[in-house]
Design a protein around this motif. Structure first.
Motif, PDB file in Angstrom:
ATOM      1  N   GLY A 173      91.022  44.291  80.837  1.00 58.70           N
ATOM      2  CA  GLY A 173      90.540  44.833  79.570  1.00 58.70           C
ATOM      3  C   GLY A 173      89.389  45.796  79.800  1.00 58.70           C
ATOM      4  O   GLY A 173      89.021  46.080  80.945  1.00 58.70           O
ATOM      5  N   THR A 174      88.812  46.275  78.715  1.00 58.38           N
ATOM      6  CA  THR A 174      87.686  47.198  78.833  1.00 58.38           C
ATOM      7  C   THR A 174      86.416  46.447  79.213  1.00 58.38           C
ATOM      8  O   THR A 174      85.587  46.952  79.980  1.00 58.38           O
ATOM      9  N   THR A 175      86.273  45.233  78.687  1.00 53.49           N
ATOM     10  CA  THR A 175      85.019  44.502  78.926  1.00 53.49           C
ATOM     11  C   THR A 175      85.166  43.390  79.955  1.00 53.49           C
ATOM     12  O   THR A 175      84.194  42.942  80.524  1.00 53.49           O
ATOM     13  N   GLN A 176      86.408  42.953  80.165  1.00 47.72           N
ATOM     14  CA  GLN A 176      86.596  41.761  80.983  1.00 47.72           C
ATOM     15  C   GLN A 176      87.951  41.807  81.679  1.00 47.72           C
ATOM     16  O   GLN A 176      88.900  42.365  81.144  1.00 47.72           O
ATOM     17  N   VAL A 177      88.032  41.204  82.863  1.00 52.75           N
ATOM     18  CA  VAL A 177      89.341  40.983  83.471  1.00 52.75           C
ATOM     19  C   VAL A 177      89.611  39.483  83.415  1.00 52.75           C
ATOM     20  O   VAL A 177      88.708  38.664  83.588  1.00 52.75           O
ATOM     21  N   ARG A 178      90.854  39.163  83.066  1.00 55.29           N
ATOM     22  CA  ARG A 178      91.228  37.750  82.911  1.00 55.29           C
ATOM     23  C   ARG A 178      92.452  37.477  83.765  1.00 55.29           C
ATOM     24  O   ARG A 178      93.387  38.273  83.771  1.00 55.29           O
ATOM     25  N   ALA A 179      92.402  36.372  84.490  1.00 52.05           N
ATOM     26  CA  ALA A 179      93.511  36.045  85.386  1.00 52.05           C
ATOM     27  C   ALA A 179      94.016  34.647  85.091  1.00 52.05           C
ATOM     28  O   ALA A 179      93.224  33.713  84.945  1.00 52.05           O
ATOM     29  N   GLY A 196      90.986  44.350  70.812  1.00 48.98           N
ATOM     30  CA  GLY A 196      90.090  44.351  71.959  1.00 48.98           C
ATOM     31  C   GLY A 196      88.853  45.163  71.656  1.00 48.98           C
ATOM     32  O   GLY A 196      88.416  45.274  70.502  1.00 48.98           O
ATOM     33  N   ALA A 197      88.254  45.713  72.696  1.00 47.45           N
ATOM     34  CA  ALA A 197      87.064  46.538  72.529  1.00 47.45           C
ATOM     35  C   ALA A 197      87.459  47.967  72.148  1.00 47.45           C
ATOM     36  O   ALA A 197      86.909  48.567  71.221  1.00 47.45           O
ATOM     37  N   ARG A 198      88.447  48.508  72.882  1.00 49.05           N
ATOM     38  CA  ARG A 198      88.867  49.901  72.638  1.00 49.05           C
ATOM     39  C   ARG A 198      90.341  50.028  72.332  1.00 49.05           C
ATOM     40  O   ARG A 198      90.840  51.137  72.136  1.00 49.05           O
ATOM     41  N   THR A 199      91.063  48.928  72.393  1.00 50.20           N
ATOM     42  CA  THR A 199      92.506  48.963  72.200  1.00 50.20           C
ATOM     43  C   THR A 199      92.927  47.851  71.246  1.00 50.20           C
ATOM     44  O   THR A 199      92.439  46.732  71.367  1.00 50.20           O
ATOM     45  N   THR A 200      93.838  48.171  70.352  1.00 50.36           N
ATOM     46  CA  THR A 200      94.423  47.122  69.509  1.00 50.36           C
ATOM     47  C   THR A 200      95.940  47.173  69.659  1.00 50.36           C
ATOM     48  O   THR A 200      96.563  48.212  69.451  1.00 50.36           O
ATOM     49  N   ALA A 257      72.868  46.150  69.326  1.00 51.43           N
ATOM     50  CA  ALA A 257      73.839  46.464  68.273  1.00 51.43           C
ATOM     51  C   ALA A 257      74.951  45.416  68.251  1.00 51.43           C
ATOM     52  O   ALA A 257      75.416  44.992  67.192  1.00 51.43           O
ATOM     53  N   GLU A 258      75.357  44.992  69.428  1.00 51.45           N
ATOM     54  CA  GLU A 258      76.407  43.969  69.551  1.00 51.45           C
ATOM     55  C   GLU A 258      75.963  42.675  68.842  1.00 51.45           C
ATOM     56  O   GLU A 258      76.742  42.038  68.127  1.00 51.45           O
ATOM     57  N   GLU A 259      74.704  42.337  69.055  1.00 47.95           N
ATOM     58  CA  GLU A 259      74.161  41.129  68.432  1.00 47.95           C
ATOM     59  C   GLU A 259      74.154  41.244  66.905  1.00 47.95           C
ATOM     60  O   GLU A 259      74.574  40.321  66.209  1.00 47.95           O
ATOM     61  N   TYR A 260      73.683  42.377  66.416  1.00 48.01           N
ATOM     62  CA  TYR A 260      73.688  42.605  64.963  1.00 48.01           C
ATOM     63  C   TYR A 260      75.103  42.469  64.428  1.00 48.01           C
ATOM     64  O   TYR A 260      75.350  41.829  63.425  1.00 48.01           O
ATOM     65  N   LYS A 261      76.031  43.126  65.119  1.00 48.46           N
ATOM     66  CA  LYS A 261      77.411  43.148  64.643  1.00 48.46           C
ATOM     67  C   LYS A 261      77.966  41.734  64.517  1.00 48.46           C
ATOM     68  O   LYS A 261      78.550  41.375  63.497  1.00 48.46           O
ATOM     69  N   ARG A 262      77.786  40.950  65.563  1.00 43.16           N
ATOM     70  CA  ARG A 262      78.339  39.586  65.551  1.00 43.16           C
ATOM     71  C   ARG A 262      77.704  38.722  64.475  1.00 43.16           C
ATOM     72  O   ARG A 262      78.325  37.804  63.959  1.00 43.16           O
ATOM     73  N   GLY A 305      92.018  38.445  70.502  1.00 38.48           N
ATOM     74  CA  GLY A 305      91.132  39.477  71.045  1.00 38.48           C
ATOM     75  C   GLY A 305      89.718  39.268  70.523  1.00 38.48           C
ATOM     76  O   GLY A 305      89.517  38.717  69.431  1.00 38.48           O
ATOM     77  N   GLY A 306      88.751  39.695  71.294  1.00 36.48           N
ATOM     78  CA  GLY A 306      87.352  39.522  70.898  1.00 36.48           C
ATOM     79  C   GLY A 306      87.054  40.127  69.537  1.00 36.48           C
ATOM     80  O   GLY A 306      86.297  39.556  68.742  1.00 36.48           O
ATOM     81  N   GLY A 307      87.661  41.266  69.257  1.00 33.82           N
ATOM     82  CA  GLY A 307      87.406  41.956  67.989  1.00 33.82           C
ATOM     83  C   GLY A 307      87.846  41.150  66.778  1.00 33.82           C
ATOM     84  O   GLY A 307      87.352  41.368  65.663  1.00 33.82           O
TER      85      GLY A 307
HETATM   86  N1  LIG Z   1      81.890  36.947  67.878  1.00 31.33           N
HETATM   87  C1  LIG Z   1      82.246  38.224  67.823  1.00 31.33           C
HETATM   88  N2  LIG Z   1      82.078  38.939  66.692  1.00 31.33           N
HETATM   89  C2  LIG Z   1      82.415  40.229  66.630  1.00 31.33           C
HETATM   90  N3  LIG Z   1      82.939  40.916  67.648  1.00 31.33           N
HETATM   91  C3  LIG Z   1      83.128  40.265  68.798  1.00 31.33           C
HETATM   92  C4  LIG Z   1      82.798  38.900  68.959  1.00 31.33           C
HETATM   93  N4  LIG Z   1      83.106  38.529  70.219  1.00 31.33           N
HETATM   94  C5  LIG Z   1      83.610  39.621  70.824  1.00 31.33           C
HETATM   95  N5  LIG Z   1      83.627  40.673  69.979  1.00 31.33           N
HETATM   96  C6  LIG Z   1      84.070  42.040  70.257  1.00 31.33           C
HETATM   97  O1  LIG Z   1      85.299  41.979  70.926  1.00 31.33           O
HETATM   98  C7  LIG Z   1      85.471  43.146  71.718  1.00 31.33           C
HETATM   99  C8  LIG Z   1      85.998  42.742  73.087  1.00 31.33           C
HETATM  100  O2  LIG Z   1      87.233  42.122  72.907  1.00 31.33           O
HETATM  101  P1  LIG Z   1      88.161  41.796  74.154  1.00 31.33           P
HETATM  102  O3  LIG Z   1      87.391  40.982  75.109  1.00 31.33           O
HETATM  103  O4  LIG Z   1      89.415  41.233  73.604  1.00 31.33           O
HETATM  104  O5  LIG Z   1      88.380  43.265  74.713  1.00 31.33           O
HETATM  105  P2  LIG Z   1      88.937  43.731  76.132  1.00 31.33           P
HETATM  106  O6  LIG Z   1      90.198  43.003  76.408  1.00 31.33           O
HETATM  107  O7  LIG Z   1      87.871  43.635  77.157  1.00 31.33           O
HETATM  108  O8  LIG Z   1      89.172  45.273  75.857  1.00 31.33           O
HETATM  109  P3  LIG Z   1      90.506  46.107  75.529  1.00 31.33           P
HETATM  110  O9  LIG Z   1      91.597  45.132  75.238  1.00 31.33           O
HETATM  111  O10 LIG Z   1      90.135  46.927  74.347  1.00 31.33           O
HETATM  112  O11 LIG Z   1      90.725  46.928  76.739  1.00 31.33           O
HETATM  113  C9  LIG Z   1      84.112  43.826  71.781  1.00 31.33           C
HETATM  114  O12 LIG Z   1      84.157  44.986  70.989  1.00 31.33           O
HETATM  115  C10 LIG Z   1      83.168  42.780  71.188  1.00 31.33           C
HETATM  116  O13 LIG Z   1      82.135  43.390  70.466  1.00 31.33           O
END
Ligand SMILES: Nc1ncnc2c1ncn2[C@@H]1O[C@H](COP(=O)(O)OP(=O)(O)OP(=O)(O)O)[C@@H](O)[C@H]1O
Ligand SMILES: [Mg+2]
Length: 353
Positions: free
Chosen positions: A11-17, A194-198, A236-241, A294-296
């Motif tokens: 992913g953009t933020t993480q790799v998962r295996a 995800g972070a940049r992809t849905t 910003a991430e903290e505010y958003k969550r 997905g995290g989003g």
């Molecule tokens: N509790 C939460 N509230 C809001 N957003 C969150 C929360 N936890 C994670 N996110 C958001 O989820 C996103 C990351 O999601 P995910 O880990 O699924 O992405 P990824 O697999 O790394 O990236 P991609 O699939 O886009 O390549 C980030 O934008 C992060 O801000």
């Protein structure tokens, strides 16, 4: 016979295996799937962008570290791919044996591709046999990705000392890990934000009918909050969550709230538009349920918002629901139910090695 494959979701933020042991032909065909190991690692910014690996050495270093710390017993991996440039088309081709059809694809679909057929990694996923004007046709989904984009992931995996034995569209993995039982009797839409992809996948009776990869995710809201509030991305991430959508905030957070609302509306509208497009092309087979991962998908209020925008029931998915989780993996999967589906689905891919 049991086979073990490690699915790797980059992913953009993480790799998962996810290391999956399949017995027989897997859970869909009388066998079973066991998740024997699961691990994740954060990716530094810039390693993956736009749904592609940009820094192969950076990714290789993270993978090496991950293999060393998680003690995977194997090096055979299946890697996911798919971004907004991947061509995904529902189409019908003259019926013929699948191997023959696959080798004739470059000639049959060349005109539909934005790249030359030589530069494309082509696949056709058949979903039904239909009759059109008395002729047998195979209905299915054409997948065409740029070889170059997929090659970067392979280079990184090899540089980490691993052995790539297959690649698969992440959207197919999402489906493989989650659509079975009741959901395989219905029309369900899987939405992985995800972070940049849905990824949006509509499956009818367990078969993919429609797939789209949207070039946006949760990161746009973070970016917008950072620039509206003039704060760093982690802040910003903290505010958003914390704020999400639909919550009351004091005047000092109003700009952040507005930024989240605007970007999230754009994202939800884009998802809803894919549902509308699907419905227009599939009368009588409307979506019955939406499954978000997905995290989003964790943005507070998002599920409810998507439910009211699409007028459909929405619930969280569970990437570990189709596998038996081995004792050794129980601690590492905790909290990753909505984040592990793609890796697990890749690990469940049947590969002839
Ligand atoms: N509790 C939460 N509230 C809001 N957003 C969150 C929360 N936890 C994670 N996110 C958001 O989820 C996103 C990351 O999601 P995910 O880990 O699924 O992405 P990824 O697999 O790394 O990236 P991609 O699939 O886009 O390549 C980030 O934008 C992060 O801000
Ligand atoms: Mg992802």
């Amino acid at each position: 016979m049991a086979t073990r494959v490690i699915g790797v979701d980059i992913g953009t933020t993480q790799v998962r295996a996810a290391e999956v042991e399949l017995s027989g032909k897997g859970p869909g065909a009388g066998g079973s799937a066991t998740l024997v190991n699961f691990a994740t690692a954060q990716l530094p910014a810039g390693v993956v962008g736009d749904g592609e690996v940009l820094d192969t050495a950076g990714l290789a270093a993270v993978l090496k570290q991950l293999w060393a710390s998680a003690k995977f017993s194997d090096k055979q991996v299946v890697v996911g791919f798919g971004n907004q440039r991947t061509v995904l088309r529902e189409l019908e081709l003259s019926s013929m044996p699948l191997a023959e059809l696959r080798s004739s694809l470059p000639f049959q679909v060349a005109e539909m591709l934005p790249m030359s057929a030589d530069e494309a990694l082509l696949d056709f996923y058949p979903t039904a046999e239909v009759e059109v004007d008395g002729a047998k046709q195979l209905r299915g989904i054409l997948v065409a990705a740029s070889k170059h984009a997929v090659a970067n992931a392979i280079v990184a995996v090899e540089a980490a000392g691993l052995r790539p034995i297959g690649v698969d569209l992440s959207a197919f993995a999402l489906l493989r890990a989650q659509v079975f039982g009741d959901w395989a009797q219905q029309v369900v839409a899987l939405v992985d934000i995800g972070a940049r992809t849905t990824n949006v996948v509509v499956a009818q009776n367990g078969m993919p009918r429609f797939i789209r990869v949207l070039p946006s995710g949760g990161a746009e809201a973070t970016d917008a909050v950072a620039s509206a509030m003039k704060v760093s991305l982690p802040e910003a991430e903290e505010y958003k969550r914390r704020i999400g959508i639909g919550t009351e905030v004091g005047p000092e957070y109003q700009l952040a709230k507005d930024a989240i609302a605007t970007t999230t509306k754009t994202l939800v509208d884009a998802v809803r538009n894919t549902f509308v497009y699907y419905a227009g092309n599939n009368p009588g087979a409307g979506i019955q349920h939406v499954v978000i991962t997905g995290g989003g998908s964790h943005l507070p209020g998002l599920g409810q918002y998507l439910a009211s925008a699409s007028r459909l029931p929405v619930s969280f998915g569970d990437g570990f629901s189709r596998v038996k989780v081995a004792k050794k993996a129980t601690t590492s999967v905790a909290g990753y139910e909505t984040l592990g589906a793609i890796a697990v689905g890749l690990g469940m891919m049947e590969v002839s090695s």
